[in-house]
Design a protein around this motif. Sequence first.
Motif, short mmCIF file in Angstrom:
data_model
loop_
_atom_site.label_atom_id
_atom_site.label_comp_id
_atom_site.label_asym_id
_atom_site.label_seq_id
_atom_site.Cartn_x
_atom_site.Cartn_y
_atom_site.Cartn_z
N ILE A 83 0.90 -1.20 -0.02
CA ILE A 83 -0.08 0.16 0.01
C ILE A 83 0.80 1.31 -0.13
CG2 ILE A 83 -1.70 1.38 1.45
CD1 ILE A 83 -2.50 -1.35 2.40
N PRO A 84 0.60 2.19 -0.90
CA PRO A 84 1.35 3.29 -1.09
C PRO A 84 1.61 4.31 0.16
CG PRO A 84 0.28 3.26 -3.06
CD PRO A 84 -0.26 2.17 -2.02
N TYR A 85 2.64 4.51 0.92
CA TYR A 85 2.43 5.51 2.00
C TYR A 85 3.72 6.42 2.11
CZ TYR A 85 6.29 2.20 3.52
OH TYR A 85 7.55 1.64 3.57
N LEU A 86 3.36 7.27 3.31
CA LEU A 86 4.31 8.26 3.50
C LEU A 86 4.70 8.19 5.17
CD1 LEU A 86 6.29 10.79 2.51
CD2 LEU A 86 4.10 12.14 2.94
N VAL A 87 5.83 7.99 5.41
CA VAL A 87 6.10 8.28 6.82
C VAL A 87 6.91 9.54 7.25
CG1 VAL A 87 7.24 7.07 8.75
CG2 VAL A 87 6.34 5.70 6.96
N LEU A 88 6.22 10.32 8.16
CA LEU A 88 6.69 11.38 8.91
C LEU A 88 7.29 11.30 10.14
CD1 LEU A 88 3.92 14.13 8.06
CD2 LEU A 88 5.70 13.57 6.60
N ASN A 89 8.38 11.79 10.47
CA ASN A 89 8.92 11.49 11.69
C ASN A 89 9.66 13.04 12.26
OD1 ASN A 89 10.25 10.46 14.01
ND2 ASN A 89 12.05 9.73 13.01
N PRO A 90 8.65 14.01 12.71
CA PRO A 90 9.22 15.26 13.25
C PRO A 90 9.84 15.25 14.75
CG PRO A 90 6.89 15.18 13.17
CD PRO A 90 7.36 14.05 12.57
N LYS A 91 10.80 15.85 14.95
CA LYS A 91 11.37 16.02 16.28
C LYS A 91 11.62 17.54 16.80
CE LYS A 91 13.83 11.73 16.18
NZ LYS A 91 12.65 10.92 16.94
N THR A 92 11.70 18.53 15.56
CA THR A 92 12.00 19.57 15.96
C THR A 92 11.15 20.63 15.24
OG1 THR A 92 13.44 20.09 13.97
CG2 THR A 92 14.30 19.11 16.03
N ILE A 93 10.89 21.91 15.13
CA ILE A 93 10.19 23.02 14.44
C ILE A 93 10.43 22.77 13.13
CG2 ILE A 93 9.22 25.13 14.28
CD1 ILE A 93 8.54 23.99 16.69
N ASP A 94 11.71 22.72 12.66
CA ASP A 94 12.24 22.89 11.28
C ASP A 94 11.56 21.43 10.79
OD1 ASP A 94 13.46 25.36 11.14
OD2 ASP A 94 15.34 24.42 11.80
N ASP A 95 11.83 20.35 11.65
CA ASP A 95 11.18 19.11 10.87
C ASP A 95 9.62 19.15 10.45
OD1 ASP A 95 13.88 17.87 11.35
OD2 ASP A 95 13.08 16.70 13.10
N ILE A 96 8.98 19.82 11.28
CA ILE A 96 7.55 20.09 11.09
C ILE A 96 7.48 20.95 9.75
CG2 ILE A 96 5.37 21.22 11.94
CD1 ILE A 96 6.26 20.51 14.59
N TYR A 97 8.22 22.14 9.54
CA TYR A 97 8.54 22.77 8.38
C TYR A 97 8.40 21.82 7.19
CZ TYR A 97 9.02 26.90 11.02
OH TYR A 97 8.37 27.93 12.15
N GLY A 98 9.44 20.82 7.67
CA GLY A 98 9.95 19.93 6.29
C GLY A 98 8.99 19.07 5.97
N ASP A 99 8.28 18.55 7.06
CA ASP A 99 7.17 17.65 6.87
C ASP A 99 5.94 18.24 6.11
OD1 ASP A 99 8.47 15.70 8.21
OD2 ASP A 99 7.14 15.75 9.84
N ILE A 100 5.51 19.59 6.30
CA ILE A 100 4.54 20.19 5.50
C ILE A 100 4.92 20.16 4.24
CG2 ILE A 100 3.58 22.49 5.02
CD1 ILE A 100 3.78 22.81 8.23
N ARG A 101 6.19 20.60 3.78
CA ARG A 101 6.76 20.39 2.25
C ARG A 101 6.60 19.27 1.71
NH1 ARG A 101 10.90 23.81 4.81
NH2 ARG A 101 10.73 26.02 4.34
N THR A 102 6.96 18.38 2.34
CA THR A 102 7.15 16.86 2.09
C THR A 102 5.65 16.39 1.75
OG1 THR A 102 8.98 16.34 3.22
CG2 THR A 102 7.57 14.56 2.50
N LEU A 103 4.80 16.70 2.42
CA LEU A 103 3.27 16.12 2.39
C LEU A 103 2.44 17.01 1.22
CD1 LEU A 103 1.07 14.50 3.58
CD2 LEU A 103 0.57 16.28 5.15
N GLY A 104 2.95 18.18 1.27
CA GLY A 104 2.52 19.08 0.17
C GLY A 104 2.90 18.47 -1.21
N ALA A 105 4.05 18.33 -1.28
CA ALA A 105 4.83 17.78 -2.50
C ALA A 105 4.02 16.32 -3.09
CB ALA A 105 6.10 17.44 -2.66
N ALA A 106 3.81 15.52 -1.80
CA ALA A 106 3.36 14.17 -2.35
C ALA A 106 2.08 14.46 -2.61
CB ALA A 106 3.65 13.19 -1.05
N CYS A 107 1.11 15.12 -2.26
CA CYS A 107 -0.09 15.50 -2.39
C CYS A 107 -0.69 16.49 -3.59
CB CYS A 107 -1.30 15.67 -1.29
SG CYS A 107 -0.82 14.56 0.04
N GLY A 108 0.51 16.95 -4.09
CA GLY A 108 0.25 17.67 -5.24
C GLY A 108 -0.08 19.30 -4.92
#
Length: 260
Positions: A83-108
Amino acid sequence: MRIVSICPSNTELLDALGLFDQVVGVDDYSDWPAEKVKDLPKLGPDLNINMERLQELQPDLVIASLSVPGMEKNVDRLQELNIPYLVLNPKTIDDIYGDIRTLGAACGVPERAQQLVAELQSKVERIQEKARSIKQAAPKLYWEWWPRPIFTPANANWLTPISDLAGGINLFGDKPGDSYTAEHEEVIERAPDYMFAVWCGVHADKVKTTMITEREGYTAIPAVQNGRVYVLEEGLYCRPSQRLFQGLEELVDLLDPERS
């Protein structure tokens, strides 16, 4: 896309990115935004996802997060089922920013993701300016995730930088790792100026400050002596989503020395 979220923070991020109309299922603990999640199929607790039910939803993408200890089991199962999946693993504020960008890119929606990051960064800058007077005193902040045994955030968790941005110091921010199992004696010896109960998965109205203040020896703690023990909404501090920044804003208001 047909998107499934199996972690509350991911569900919240999907809403912030304007993707909620594509969400077809969530875990049982995804409770925000309440009016949007209430009618969605629930797939079980985040650590015990019903994979058969998930497969029936025919997702194009499943969003998981290692911010929930034990989520690895679900990720392994998703991989086994192809099943296609994406795993996030934030620990810092910068990680959360990065996860938002990653999620946004994956979802168009990369542009919306970048816009959201910019909005959150601007909010942080405003909050830091507001927190200058707090930082002079640098109050020690004790965060309690769970009471028995005591679980509290350590260095590699977002509540350490959140404490710093608000002008304070995470009481156990010097401990390595994501979390630390503390003894009552350690809490007493470190003498926090503020104590915050943010028990994971427990609504604030189920927790009383007396559950902390009446512990043996706690009357010696400055936070208890000065009436600075608070029960906070765990959804604003225990989930690495855009709501964490709302929690930061409310924390600064709480620590403001001019607060009556």
